[in-house]
Each structure stands twice: as structure tokens, then as C-alpha cells.
Design a protein around this motif. Structure first.
Motif, PDB file in Angstrom:
ATOM      1  N   HIS A 163      76.407  40.099  23.026  1.00  0.00           N
ATOM      2  CA  HIS A 163      76.342  39.375  24.291  1.00  0.00           C
ATOM      3  C   HIS A 163      76.119  40.351  25.441  1.00  0.00           C
ATOM      4  O   HIS A 163      76.788  41.381  25.523  1.00  0.00           O
ATOM      5  N   LYS A 164      75.159  40.037  26.292  1.00  0.00           N
ATOM      6  CA  LYS A 164      74.839  40.829  27.486  1.00  0.00           C
ATOM      7  C   LYS A 164      74.280  42.207  27.152  1.00  0.00           C
ATOM      8  O   LYS A 164      74.305  43.089  27.992  1.00  0.00           O
ATOM      9  N   ILE A 165      73.745  42.399  25.956  1.00  0.00           N
ATOM     10  CA  ILE A 165      73.244  43.721  25.585  1.00  0.00           C
ATOM     11  C   ILE A 165      71.846  43.995  26.133  1.00  0.00           C
ATOM     12  O   ILE A 165      71.422  45.144  26.170  1.00  0.00           O
ATOM     13  N   ARG A 166      71.150  42.974  26.583  1.00  0.00           N
ATOM     14  CA  ARG A 166      69.813  43.171  27.146  1.00  0.00           C
ATOM     15  C   ARG A 166      69.839  43.332  28.664  1.00  0.00           C
ATOM     16  O   ARG A 166      68.817  43.634  29.261  1.00  0.00           O
ATOM     17  N   LYS A 167      70.968  43.094  29.258  1.00  0.00           N
ATOM     18  CA  LYS A 167      71.098  43.210  30.714  1.00  0.00           C
ATOM     19  C   LYS A 167      71.483  44.642  31.057  1.00  0.00           C
ATOM     20  O   LYS A 167      72.505  45.143  30.601  1.00  0.00           O
ATOM     21  N   ASN A 168      70.667  45.312  31.879  1.00  0.00           N
ATOM     22  CA  ASN A 168      70.917  46.727  32.162  1.00  0.00           C
ATOM     23  C   ASN A 168      72.234  46.952  32.886  1.00  0.00           C
ATOM     24  O   ASN A 168      72.870  47.980  32.706  1.00  0.00           O
ATOM     25  N   TYR A 169      72.663  46.000  33.694  1.00  0.00           N
ATOM     26  CA  TYR A 169      73.930  46.193  34.387  1.00  0.00           C
ATOM     27  C   TYR A 169      75.116  46.117  33.436  1.00  0.00           C
ATOM     28  O   TYR A 169      76.212  46.530  33.793  1.00  0.00           O
ATOM     29  N   PHE A 170      74.913  45.646  32.216  1.00  0.00           N
ATOM     30  CA  PHE A 170      75.953  45.713  31.200  1.00  0.00           C
ATOM     31  C   PHE A 170      75.696  46.856  30.220  1.00  0.00           C
ATOM     32  O   PHE A 170      76.586  47.643  29.932  1.00  0.00           O
ATOM     33  N   SER A 171      74.464  46.950  29.699  1.00  0.00           N
ATOM     34  CA  SER A 171      74.176  47.972  28.684  1.00  0.00           C
ATOM     35  C   SER A 171      74.258  49.386  29.232  1.00  0.00           C
ATOM     36  O   SER A 171      74.576  50.321  28.510  1.00  0.00           O
ATOM     37  N   VAL A 172      73.979  49.568  30.519  1.00  0.00           N
ATOM     38  CA  VAL A 172      74.121  50.874  31.160  1.00  0.00           C
ATOM     39  C   VAL A 172      75.413  50.918  31.986  1.00  0.00           C
ATOM     40  O   VAL A 172      76.112  51.921  32.004  1.00  0.00           O
ATOM     41  N   GLY A 173      75.718  49.802  32.647  1.00  0.00           N
ATOM     42  CA  GLY A 173      76.850  49.764  33.557  1.00  0.00           C
ATOM     43  C   GLY A 173      78.201  49.916  32.889  1.00  0.00           C
ATOM     44  O   GLY A 173      79.063  50.663  33.373  1.00  0.00           O
ATOM     45  N   VAL A 174      78.428  49.240  31.764  1.00  0.00           N
ATOM     46  CA  VAL A 174      79.736  49.320  31.105  1.00  0.00           C
ATOM     47  C   VAL A 174      80.006  50.724  30.545  1.00  0.00           C
ATOM     48  O   VAL A 174      81.096  51.258  30.756  1.00  0.00           O
ATOM     49  N   PRO A 175      79.039  51.379  29.865  1.00  0.00           N
ATOM     50  CA  PRO A 175      79.308  52.774  29.478  1.00  0.00           C
ATOM     51  C   PRO A 175      79.520  53.693  30.680  1.00  0.00           C
ATOM     52  O   PRO A 175      80.350  54.609  30.624  1.00  0.00           O
ATOM     53  N   LEU A 176      78.817  53.445  31.777  1.00  0.00           N
ATOM     54  CA  LEU A 176      79.023  54.235  32.986  1.00  0.00           C
ATOM     55  C   LEU A 176      80.424  54.007  33.551  1.00  0.00           C
ATOM     56  O   LEU A 176      81.077  54.946  34.007  1.00  0.00           O
ATOM     57  N   ILE A 177      80.903  52.776  33.496  1.00  0.00           N
ATOM     58  CA  ILE A 177      82.269  52.480  33.933  1.00  0.00           C
ATOM     59  C   ILE A 177      83.270  53.209  33.041  1.00  0.00           C
ATOM     60  O   ILE A 177      84.263  53.763  33.527  1.00  0.00           O
ATOM     61  N   LEU A 178      83.016  53.247  31.740  1.00  0.00           N
ATOM     62  CA  LEU A 178      83.905  53.973  30.821  1.00  0.00           C
ATOM     63  C   LEU A 178      83.916  55.464  31.141  1.00  0.00           C
ATOM     64  O   LEU A 178      84.989  56.089  31.182  1.00  0.00           O
ATOM     65  N   VAL A 179      82.756  56.042  31.402  1.00  0.00           N
ATOM     66  CA  VAL A 179      82.684  57.461  31.781  1.00  0.00           C
ATOM     67  C   VAL A 179      83.457  57.692  33.077  1.00  0.00           C
ATOM     68  O   VAL A 179      84.220  58.658  33.201  1.00  0.00           O
ATOM     69  N   MET A 180      83.294  56.786  34.034  1.00  0.00           N
ATOM     70  CA  MET A 180      84.021  56.904  35.294  1.00  0.00           C
ATOM     71  C   MET A 180      85.528  56.874  35.058  1.00  0.00           C
ATOM     72  O   MET A 180      86.279  57.665  35.637  1.00  0.00           O
ATOM     73  N   GLN A 181      85.985  56.000  34.180  1.00  0.00           N
ATOM     74  CA  GLN A 181      87.414  55.896  33.911  1.00  0.00           C
ATOM     75  C   GLN A 181      87.947  57.145  33.215  1.00  0.00           C
ATOM     76  O   GLN A 181      89.052  57.600  33.515  1.00  0.00           O
ATOM     77  N   VAL A 182      87.168  57.734  32.310  1.00  0.00           N
ATOM     78  CA  VAL A 182      87.594  58.970  31.649  1.00  0.00           C
ATOM     79  C   VAL A 182      87.659  60.115  32.648  1.00  0.00           C
ATOM     80  O   VAL A 182      88.626  60.887  32.659  1.00  0.00           O
ATOM     81  N   VAL A 183      86.643  60.236  33.514  1.00  0.00           N
ATOM     82  CA  VAL A 183      86.661  61.290  34.548  1.00  0.00           C
ATOM     83  C   VAL A 183      87.848  61.089  35.476  1.00  0.00           C
ATOM     84  O   VAL A 183      88.556  62.044  35.818  1.00  0.00           O
ATOM     85  N   LEU A 184      88.098  59.860  35.883  1.00  0.00           N
ATOM     86  CA  LEU A 184      89.229  59.566  36.757  1.00  0.00           C
ATOM     87  C   LEU A 184      90.552  59.915  36.074  1.00  0.00           C
ATOM     88  O   LEU A 184      91.442  60.502  36.696  1.00  0.00           O
ATOM     89  N   LEU A 185      90.657  59.608  34.799  1.00  0.00           N
ATOM     90  CA  LEU A 185      91.875  59.928  34.049  1.00  0.00           C
ATOM     91  C   LEU A 185      92.076  61.434  33.933  1.00  0.00           C
ATOM     92  O   LEU A 185      93.188  61.945  34.099  1.00  0.00           O
ATOM     93  N   MET A 186      90.994  62.183  33.679  1.00  0.00           N
ATOM     94  CA  MET A 186      91.112  63.642  33.607  1.00  0.00           C
ATOM     95  C   MET A 186      91.492  64.242  34.957  1.00  0.00           C
ATOM     96  O   MET A 186      92.241  65.199  35.010  1.00  0.00           O
ATOM     97  N   CYS A 187      90.989  63.663  36.024  1.00  0.00           N
ATOM     98  CA  CYS A 187      91.361  64.154  37.357  1.00  0.00           C
ATOM     99  C   CYS A 187      92.833  63.867  37.635  1.00  0.00           C
ATOM    100  O   CYS A 187      93.525  64.714  38.196  1.00  0.00           O
ATOM    101  N   VAL A 188      93.317  62.705  37.227  1.00  0.00           N
ATOM    102  CA  VAL A 188      94.738  62.385  37.402  1.00  0.00           C
ATOM    103  C   VAL A 188      95.601  63.351  36.595  1.00  0.00           C
ATOM    104  O   VAL A 188      96.629  63.836  37.086  1.00  0.00           O
ATOM    105  N   VAL A 189      95.182  63.650  35.366  1.00  0.00           N
ATOM    106  CA  VAL A 189      95.931  64.598  34.533  1.00  0.00           C
ATOM    107  C   VAL A 189      96.023  65.954  35.207  1.00  0.00           C
ATOM    108  O   VAL A 189      97.067  66.610  35.169  1.00  0.00           O
TER     109      VAL A 189
END
Length: 192
Positions: A163-189
Motif C-alpha cells: 500500500h502506498k508504495i508507488r507514491k513518492n511521498y511514501f516510498s521516499v518520505g517514510v525511509p527519510l523519516i526513519l533516517v531523521m528519527q535515527v539521526v535525532l536519536l543519536m543526537c539525543v544520545v
């Protein structure tokens, strides 16, 4: 005034003005060259100005502007987290053991797991409603849940339900959100 501050003020004003112009044009047509230019400006540090322009000029979330919004917010949060960590981090080495946060603060793991499960279920419900022709869950809600900590559930929902795999705001956006969350978590650490 410091040259960096002057640069950031100028690039944010440029980003805000260009996004306002793009918002006016987008109502008539979709212009990909302007979106690419705005993406470059966001990477160059103009994200906060563009977010202000989103709030003032272009409040409606549509399919034509969703990818630019997701990209701009993620880049802005990453840049802000890295800058704050660089300025506020005590001297020493960088710590990349972000699992320490989940061990020491167990509630964070439970929060991420709960939001991910809810997001996964929402993707399943939206896919079911798409097949049956029912009321759909808005794009902004699905992306908002991913942004709020459910990016793992969103990725799993996209793959499992196809579901939503052809929409660029999901197929690119969700992995980008995950990367953002990992970077944010490393900065908090590194700030703890």
C-alpha cells in the motif's frame, strides 16, 4: 554579525519567498524544477523559512506538495539536531550506541512500538478501504503517524499490504523519516 548567521537569514528568506511563489503557481500547475530548487534550498539551510511559508501561504496538504513538505521537514530536523549536538555536546567522542536510550528509558521503546503498531494497523485499514471504496485515511495522518515515531510500522505496512508504495511521498518520505528519527536519536544520545 557572523557570516553564517547572515547566510542563514538570506537562504531562509529566499526559501520562504520561493515557496510562496511555488504555492501560487502550484494552484495552477505542478512545476518540478521549482520543487527541485526548493529541495536544494532546504538542504542548504533554508528549511525553517520554507516551513514558515508552508504555514502562511500553503496550508492545504495536497499530493503535489506533500513530497516537498516531508523532505523539507526531515532535512530541517536533521540539520537542527546535528547543529544543536555540535554546539551543546560535551567534549569527547561521538557515541553511536542509541540502544542505550531504549535500555535506560524503557518507556521510549514501548512508545515507539505502540505507535508503530497503530501505524501498521492504519495502513492495513486504509488498504482495505481503498479496495472496498470506503472512507480513506488522509495522507497527512498516515505521514504524521510515521513522523510521530511509527516509521517502522509505516514501512512494514507499505510492504506487507503493498500500500502506498508507488507514491513518492511514501516510498521516499517514510525511509527519510526513519533516517531523521535515527539521526535525532543519536543526537539525543550524545547530549545525555
Amino acid at each position: 554579525m557572523d557570516k553564517l548567521i547572515i547566510y542563514l537569514i538570506c537562504i531562509n528568506i529566499l526559501g520562504a519567498v520561493l515557496d510562496g511563489v511555488t504555492a501560487a503557481r502550484r494552484r495552477r500547475t505542478s512545476h518540478k524544477a521549482l520543487s527541485v530548487l526548493l529541495g536544494i534550498i532546504a538542504i542548504a539551510g533554508g528549511g525553517p523559512g520554507m516551513i514558515i511559508a508552508f504555514a502562511l501561504c500553503d496550508r492545504t496538504a495536497s499530493k503535489t506538495n506533500m513530497m516537498l513538505r516531508v523532505f523539507t521537514v526531515c532535512v530541517c530536523v536533521i540539520e537542527l539536531a546535528v547543529f544543536m549536538t555540535w554546539k551543546l555536546r560535551p567534549a569527547g567522542k561521538w557515541n553511536f550506541a542509541f540502544w542505550d536510550v531504549f535500555v535506560e528509558y524503557r518507556w521510549t521503546l514501548w512508545f515507539v512500538a505502540a505507535v508503530s503498531v497503530v501505524t501498521f494497523v492504519m495502513f492495513g485499514i486504509d488498504k482495505y478501504r481503498a479496495i472496498k471504496g470506503g472512507y480513506r485515511i488522509p495522507i497527512a495522518v498516515l505521514l504524521g503517524m510515521a513522523f510521530a515515531g511509527g516509521s517502522i510500522g509505516a514501512l512494514l505496512g507499505m510492504v506487507v499490504f503493498r500500500h502506498k508504495i508507488r507514491k513518492n511521498y511514501f516510498s521516499v518520505g517514510v525511509p527519510l523519516i526513519l533516517v531523521m528519527q535515527v539521526v535525532l536519536l543519536m543526537c539525543v544520545v550524545n547530549l545525555l
